[in-house]
Structure formats: C-alpha cells, structure tokens
Design a protein around this motif. Structure first.
Motif, short mmCIF file in Angstrom:
data_model
loop_
_atom_site.label_atom_id
_atom_site.label_comp_id
_atom_site.label_asym_id
_atom_site.label_seq_id
_atom_site.Cartn_x
_atom_site.Cartn_y
_atom_site.Cartn_z
N UNK A 147 0.85 -1.20 0.00
CA UNK A 147 0.00 0.00 0.00
C UNK A 147 0.87 1.24 0.00
N UNK A 148 0.34 2.30 -0.59
CA UNK A 148 1.01 3.60 -0.51
C UNK A 148 0.68 4.19 0.86
N UNK A 149 1.69 4.36 1.69
CA UNK A 149 1.46 4.86 3.05
C UNK A 149 2.52 5.88 3.41
N UNK A 150 2.22 6.65 4.40
CA UNK A 150 3.18 7.60 4.94
C UNK A 150 4.22 6.83 5.76
N UNK A 151 5.44 7.35 5.83
CA UNK A 151 6.44 6.71 6.70
C UNK A 151 5.97 6.74 8.16
N UNK A 152 6.48 5.79 8.93
CA UNK A 152 6.10 5.67 10.33
C UNK A 152 7.35 5.89 11.19
N UNK A 153 7.22 6.72 12.23
CA UNK A 153 8.30 6.91 13.18
C UNK A 153 8.24 5.75 14.17
N UNK A 154 9.34 5.01 14.25
CA UNK A 154 9.43 3.84 15.13
C UNK A 154 10.32 4.20 16.32
N UNK A 155 9.81 3.93 17.52
CA UNK A 155 10.58 4.14 18.74
C UNK A 155 10.97 2.77 19.26
N UNK A 156 12.21 2.65 19.73
CA UNK A 156 12.68 1.36 20.21
C UNK A 156 13.48 1.48 21.49
N UNK A 157 13.64 0.33 22.14
CA UNK A 157 14.46 0.25 23.34
C UNK A 157 15.11 -1.12 23.38
N UNK A 158 16.42 -1.12 23.64
CA UNK A 158 17.17 -2.35 23.85
C UNK A 158 17.50 -2.45 25.33
N UNK A 159 17.31 -3.62 25.92
CA UNK A 159 17.71 -3.89 27.30
C UNK A 159 18.72 -5.02 27.26
N UNK A 160 19.94 -4.76 27.72
CA UNK A 160 20.99 -5.78 27.72
C UNK A 160 21.41 -6.08 29.16
N UNK A 161 21.56 -7.37 29.47
CA UNK A 161 21.97 -7.77 30.81
C UNK A 161 22.62 -9.14 30.74
N UNK A 162 23.33 -9.49 31.80
CA UNK A 162 24.00 -10.78 31.90
C UNK A 162 23.21 -11.63 32.89
N UNK A 163 22.94 -12.87 32.47
CA UNK A 163 22.27 -13.82 33.37
C UNK A 163 22.80 -15.22 33.06
N UNK A 164 23.25 -15.92 34.09
CA UNK A 164 23.77 -17.26 33.92
C UNK A 164 24.98 -17.32 33.00
N UNK A 165 25.80 -16.28 33.01
CA UNK A 165 26.99 -16.26 32.18
C UNK A 165 26.75 -15.92 30.72
N UNK A 166 25.50 -15.62 30.36
CA UNK A 166 25.14 -15.26 28.98
C UNK A 166 24.66 -13.81 28.94
N UNK A 167 24.85 -13.18 27.79
CA UNK A 167 24.33 -11.83 27.59
C UNK A 167 23.05 -11.92 26.76
N UNK A 168 22.00 -11.27 27.25
CA UNK A 168 20.72 -11.25 26.55
C UNK A 168 20.38 -9.81 26.20
N UNK A 169 19.83 -9.63 25.00
CA UNK A 169 19.34 -8.32 24.58
C UNK A 169 17.87 -8.49 24.22
N UNK A 170 17.01 -7.79 24.94
CA UNK A 170 15.57 -7.76 24.66
C UNK A 170 15.27 -6.42 24.00
N UNK A 171 14.60 -6.45 22.85
CA UNK A 171 14.32 -5.24 22.08
C UNK A 171 12.83 -5.06 21.88
#
Length: 196
Positions: A147-171
């Motif tokens: 479809x022909x549409x207007x652009x959309x402004x997308x807001x995001x957030x990344x959360x990075x942390x270590x748990x059990x010796x692994x790094x996880x990033x939730x977006x």
C-alpha cells in the motif's frame, strides 16, 4: 379532579431489581472474559530461552534472532519483541561491555534504517540485576509494501543484561503513538522469560 397514581406492587419492584442485578452480573462476566482473553499467552522456547508472548501475536521462526514476535493488530508498524543472545567482551567490566555491545548494535541498526537516532544509553534494573538500556528512533519508510502509506516513526528500546553467564538483549520496537502503552507489556514479557 385529580387522579390517584397507582403504586406498583412490591413484586414488580423486586422484578426491576432482579433485571438490574442480572445486567450487572452479565457486564462483570463479560469484562472478566475480555481481560482473560487479552492476558492469555503462548510459550515458545529457542536457544535455551523460553518466552511467554500474547496469544494472537505472530511468531517468526525463520528470524535471525532467538525470538521475534509481532502484533498483527497494531497498525501500520507492527509492535515487535526481539530476544537475542550475544557474546560479551570478557576484558571489560560488565556495564562497560554491555554499553559497548548496545553501541555496536546501534551502529549496525543505523546502517540498515532511515534517520536512525540513538537517544540515550543508561543503567537500569531488570530481573533484579543491573542492565543497560538504549533508547532510539528511526523512520520506517515502507511499513506495508503493498500500500502507498506515509512513513512511520518507530521508537525502540534495547535492554541488555547478563544472566547465567550469557548476555541477553531484549528489544521493543513500536510506532511512536503505541510505544508508551507497549513498553509496560514488554517489560512484563522480559521479566517473565526463562533464560539459560
């Protein structure tokens, strides 16, 4: 001559109250059913990560990420949750390594999106531990390629942390108008995940 107004017998008044009571009970049951349906979740496990995402959302099993789910009913840009495992720089402190990781993800995202802007990288608490949050924005030029549409402004957030010796990033990715409401549900999604 004045007419006498006839009073309703007590039995009629009880019938009126019974109807009001039945309507109130029906409304409460309908509300409870709606809340139950809205809060229903499905589970998905991949790469040692188990998440609980809203029923009715689309799970992308072909994604390059460990988990990617999106809300098909959230407008032109589909609110999306992404979970990924990453390697961490063992030579740096945990917070410095997480900040560096999110900066690298940010640089990569800037190369593939339009008008990307990183707003803030800050230390936060998630899952009872220190984490790093990166807030950003970009423009999605073709949210619907059919479809022909207007652009959309997308807001995001990344959360990075270590748990059990692994790094996880939730977006979290959401249209600007949906982000504030989506963030609370996303944090519940993050907190409920089983990792490791």
């Amino acid at each position: 001559m004045a007419k006498k107004v006839k009073k309703a017998p007590p039995r009629d008044r009880w019938a009126d109250w019974a109807v009001v009571g039945v309507v109130i009970v029906a409304l409460l049951l309908g509300w409870a059913l709606k809340v139950s349906a809205e809060n229903r979740t499905l589970s998905y496990s991949n790469e040692g990560i188990t998440v609980y995402y809203p029923a009715g959302w689309l799970l992308d099993k072909k994604s390059n990420y460990a988990v990617e789910v999106s809300d098909p009913n959230s407008g032109l840009f589909k609110t999306t949750y992404i979970v990924q495992k990453e390697l961490i720089d063992a030579g740096a402190s945990e917070m410095a390594a997480l900040t560096s990781l999110l900066n690298n993800i940010s640089l990569s995202r800037a190369q593939t999106t339009t008008a990307y802007k990183l707003f803030e990288v800050e230390e936060v608490q998630v899952r009872g531990k220190s984490a790093v949050k990166a807030s950003f924005v970009y423009v999605e030029e073709k949210p619907d390629p059919f479809r022909e549409t207007m652009p959309v402004v997308v807001v995001g957030a990344d959360y990075a942390f270590v748990e059990g010796g692994q790094v996880y990033v939730f977006t979290l990715l959401a249209a600007e108008s949906d982000f504030a409401a989506a963030e609370g549900r996303f944090l519940a999604f993050l907190e409920s995940a089983k990792l490791g």
